[in-house]
Design a protein around this motif. Structure first.
Motif, mmCIF file in Angstrom:
data_model
loop_
_atom_site.group_PDB
_atom_site.id
_atom_site.type_symbol
_atom_site.label_atom_id
_atom_site.label_comp_id
_atom_site.label_asym_id
_atom_site.label_seq_id
_atom_site.Cartn_x
_atom_site.Cartn_y
_atom_site.Cartn_z
ATOM 1 N N PRO A 1 -6.389 -41.597 16.372
ATOM 2 C CA PRO A 1 -6.956 -40.657 15.407
ATOM 3 C C PRO A 1 -5.922 -40.289 14.343
ATOM 4 O O PRO A 1 -4.736 -40.113 14.648
ATOM 5 N N SER A 2 -6.354 -40.189 13.108
ATOM 6 C CA SER A 2 -5.460 -39.774 12.030
ATOM 7 C C SER A 2 -6.113 -38.638 11.259
ATOM 8 O O SER A 2 -7.326 -38.642 11.031
ATOM 9 N N TYR A 3 -5.294 -37.677 10.874
ATOM 10 C CA TYR A 3 -5.782 -36.490 10.181
ATOM 11 C C TYR A 3 -4.799 -36.100 9.092
ATOM 12 O O TYR A 3 -3.587 -36.312 9.223
ATOM 13 N N SER A 4 -5.316 -35.497 8.034
ATOM 14 C CA SER A 4 -4.421 -34.781 7.139
ATOM 15 C C SER A 4 -3.981 -33.514 7.867
ATOM 16 O O SER A 4 -4.661 -33.034 8.784
ATOM 17 N N LEU A 5 -2.841 -32.973 7.481
ATOM 18 C CA LEU A 5 -2.315 -31.804 8.177
ATOM 19 C C LEU A 5 -3.316 -30.658 8.176
ATOM 20 O O LEU A 5 -3.554 -30.019 9.212
ATOM 21 N N PHE A 6 -3.936 -30.390 7.038
ATOM 22 C CA PHE A 6 -4.835 -29.241 6.957
ATOM 23 C C PHE A 6 -6.118 -29.480 7.748
ATOM 24 O O PHE A 6 -6.684 -28.549 8.319
ATOM 25 N N GLU A 7 -6.558 -30.719 7.807
ATOM 26 C CA GLU A 7 -7.700 -31.063 8.652
ATOM 27 C C GLU A 7 -7.351 -30.837 10.118
ATOM 28 O O GLU A 7 -8.141 -30.266 10.886
ATOM 29 N N SER B 1 -4.203 -34.001 24.222
ATOM 30 C CA SER B 1 -3.299 -34.886 24.952
ATOM 31 C C SER B 1 -3.125 -36.264 24.332
ATOM 32 O O SER B 1 -2.135 -36.942 24.600
ATOM 33 N N ASP B 2 -4.066 -36.721 23.514
ATOM 34 C CA ASP B 2 -3.974 -38.089 23.012
ATOM 35 C C ASP B 2 -3.088 -38.160 21.769
ATOM 36 O O ASP B 2 -2.953 -37.183 21.026
ATOM 37 N N PRO B 3 -2.471 -39.330 21.519
ATOM 38 C CA PRO B 3 -1.638 -39.492 20.325
ATOM 39 C C PRO B 3 -2.466 -39.317 19.056
ATOM 40 O O PRO B 3 -3.677 -39.561 19.041
ATOM 41 N N MET B 4 -1.807 -38.934 17.986
ATOM 42 C CA MET B 4 -2.477 -38.804 16.692
ATOM 43 C C MET B 4 -1.459 -38.982 15.575
ATOM 44 O O MET B 4 -0.265 -38.724 15.756
ATOM 45 N N VAL B 5 -1.953 -39.449 14.437
ATOM 46 C CA VAL B 5 -1.134 -39.584 13.238
ATOM 47 C C VAL B 5 -1.524 -38.472 12.276
ATOM 48 O O VAL B 5 -2.708 -38.284 11.973
ATOM 49 N N ILE B 6 -0.527 -37.732 11.805
ATOM 50 C CA ILE B 6 -0.760 -36.634 10.874
ATOM 51 C C ILE B 6 -0.089 -36.978 9.547
ATOM 52 O O ILE B 6 1.090 -37.341 9.514
ATOM 53 N N ALA C 1 6.328 -30.385 -1.699
ATOM 54 C CA ALA C 1 6.563 -31.726 -1.158
ATOM 55 C C ALA C 1 6.622 -32.732 -2.295
ATOM 56 O O ALA C 1 5.710 -32.809 -3.114
ATOM 57 N N ARG C 2 7.685 -33.530 -2.333
ATOM 58 C CA ARG C 2 7.820 -34.505 -3.409
ATOM 59 C C ARG C 2 7.424 -35.909 -2.984
ATOM 60 O O ARG C 2 7.455 -36.834 -3.796
ATOM 61 N N ARG C 3 7.068 -36.081 -1.731
ATOM 62 C CA ARG C 3 6.556 -37.355 -1.229
ATOM 63 C C ARG C 3 5.434 -37.066 -0.238
ATOM 64 O O ARG C 3 5.367 -35.988 0.350
ATOM 65 N N ASP C 4 4.565 -38.037 -0.038
ATOM 66 C CA ASP C 4 3.665 -37.973 1.101
ATOM 67 C C ASP C 4 4.505 -37.907 2.373
ATOM 68 O O ASP C 4 5.636 -38.404 2.416
ATOM 69 N N GLY C 5 3.941 -37.311 3.417
ATOM 70 C CA GLY C 5 4.638 -37.232 4.695
ATOM 71 C C GLY C 5 3.782 -37.795 5.812
ATOM 72 O O GLY C 5 2.555 -37.873 5.696
ATOM 73 N N VAL C 6 4.421 -38.187 6.918
ATOM 74 C CA VAL C 6 3.686 -38.700 8.073
ATOM 75 C C VAL C 6 4.482 -38.437 9.341
ATOM 76 O O VAL C 6 5.718 -38.454 9.334
ATOM 77 N N ILE C 7 3.763 -38.166 10.421
ATOM 78 C CA ILE C 7 4.369 -38.078 11.744
ATOM 79 C C ILE C 7 3.345 -38.556 12.762
ATOM 80 O O ILE C 7 2.142 -38.309 12.617
ATOM 81 N N THR C 8 3.812 -39.286 13.769
ATOM 82 C CA THR C 8 2.967 -39.679 14.894
ATOM 83 C C THR C 8 3.316 -38.791 16.072
ATOM 84 O O THR C 8 4.476 -38.734 16.494
ATOM 85 N N LEU C 9 2.323 -38.085 16.584
ATOM 86 C CA LEU C 9 2.529 -37.175 17.712
ATOM 87 C C LEU C 9 2.112 -37.887 18.993
ATOM 88 O O LEU C 9 0.933 -38.148 19.221
#
Length: 460
Positions: A258-264, A292-297, A316-324
């Protein structure tokens, strides 16, 4: 011949088709190509459509075979993540000289096959020569088109795209054709230079893509992200499969991430997050998944961080990403800029409220522009800050001189660049103090193209 990256770019000389190198002396020379980037309007609510990069000519094929590419891109580790095996039918789209094609041919031998797709017949001739020299079999050169890779339907186990998707003139049509060529169990490996953390900044801006950008184009096109690898030095490695709706019932597939924008993710209760200071060029988020499942934010450029105390706001001067993938709080550092000229630089004890980018549309537009450009690091941070202060504080020439003097170019040139970038971001500089102060810096400009920006505004 130098290729200019975007509007208002520093003049560059190239030692490679996509790599940018800037000498100190060349910092004094500026070239403006306003038509290379869409002019935004202050009311624009969506990011400008991504402009495909120019594809690399066959004349640059030797660069694809440079010895340093092994350490720079780790192709064997990347291919190992795909798990290719004997008998696989694979396609290398944008095969070029066959750097990856030849490696894949060995991995799928003796019964597998590699379709080597390129749109330049001269590049395929180079590829065929190298294949013959190495005595390889099972490679089928394919002359593709801008909107069609010319692959057989429902026969491909793997499609590989390395640093080429960003060059597709018709990405929607190409994605549809790739989906059509894949078996129901087929997968796509997509490799693109990173935007988010600066590790890809030695490559020109229009030859880099963020996770946010990729997912915004691939998910609506019927693909699911199943793996996201960040072990390569400067590149993302995405693994996609066909979306469930495109697969035949009963075909096994990996679970999508699953992938979400941070605000979503926040609004749906998937994560909790706090933000704190980390100096003048970053914001530190602490984020924790609540499932509990991994997600990309992902987080878009222009996200605004409102200071809770007396320190400067940040953006923020760039897009950001983190995989949890783990429970518990995770640190997430985001590249950012200070917004307020006369307020203290935030430190770890300073907190922020996080606001969506469209709450500050003018500042967001400025950051959109800068993310899509290539500015030399010796001047980039200062030019960005000058532009932000022109917008956020209506700073004039006298307000900016001291900060502009930090770069190894004339102060007038630096301030003019910041003002011109601001104007190209859809902010009407004729309504700003910097316009009233133009006689303090425009007459001193030695670059005629830069002067013309202000002459054009005089006539508009």
């Amino acid at each position: 011949m130098p290729r200019i990256n975007k509007a208002l770019s520093v003049s560059v000389t190239e030692s490679a088709p996509h790599r940018q190198m800037v000498s100190l002396s060349s910092l004094l020379c500026f070239v403006l190509v306003i038509t290379c980037i869409p002019k935004l309007t202050s009311a624009q609510e969506e990011p400008p459509q991504r402009i495909p990069a120019e594809f690399m000519s066959y004349l640059g094929a030797d660069w694809l075979e440079r010895p340093s590419r092994i350490s720079e891109e780790r192709p064997d580790e990347m291919l190992a993540a795909m798990g290719l095996k004997n008998g696989d039918i694979v396609a290398d789209i944008g095969a070029g000289s066959g750097f990856h094609t030849r490696r894949m041919a060995r991995l799928v031998a003796p019964t597998g096959q590699v379709f080597a797709v390129d749109i330049q017949p001269e590049m395929l001739e180079i590829l065929e020569g190298r294949v013959e020299d190495e005595g390889l079999t099972g490679i089928v050169p394919v002359l593709g088109e801008f909107d069609d890779p010319k692959l057989p339907d429902n026969q491909i186990d793997w499609i590989l795209l390395v640093d080429v998707y960003h060059e597709f003139a018709n990405p929607d049509l190409m994605l549809a054709k790739m989906r059509q060529a894949l078996k129901d169990s087929g997968k796509v490996a997509l490799v693109e230079y990173r935007v988010e953390d600066g590790t890809g900044d030695h490559i020109k801006a229009d030859h880099r893509m963020s996770v946010h950008q990729v997912l915004s184009e691939w998910t609506p096109a019927g693909f699911e992200l199943i793996e996201l690898h960040e072990f390569l030095p400067s590149q993302h490695l995405f693994i996609f499969q066909k979306a469930v709706s495109d697969r035949t019932t009963g075909v096994s597939a990996q679970s999508a991430i699953p992938s979400y924008s941070l605000f979503e993710a926040i609004s749906e209760g998937h994560v909790e997050v706090t933000a704190s200071g980390q100096g003048a060029e970053a914001v530190n988020l602490t984020i924790q998944r609540m499932r509990s499942d991994p997600m990309v934010i992902t987080l878009p450029v222009g996200t605004y961080f409102k200071a809770l105390g007396s320190s400067s706001d940040m953006i923020a001067r760039r897009d950001g990403v983190i995989t949890l993938e783990e429970d518990g709080p995770q640190p997430w550092a985001l590249l950012a800029r200070t917004v307020n000229r006369n307020r203290p630089v935030p430190v770890a004890e300073d907190g922020f409220d996080i606001h969506q980018a469209d709450e500050q549309p003018s500042l967001r537009n400025v950051m959109w522009q800068f993310q899509g450009m290539s500015l030399h690091p010796m001047i980039g941070s200062v030019i960005e800050e000058l532009a932000l202060w022109i917008v956020s504080e209506n700073a004039g020439y006298d307000d900016l001189v001291a900060h502009a003097s930090r770069v190894p170019i004339p102060v007038e040139q630096a301030i003019a660049l910041a003002a011109a970038y601001t104007d190209s971001a859809g902010i009407d500089i004729t309504q700003k103090q910097i316009w009233a102060d133009r006689d303090k810096f425009v007459p001193a400009l030695t670059d005629e193209a830069l002067k013309k920006v202000f002459e054009a505004r005089n006539l508009s």
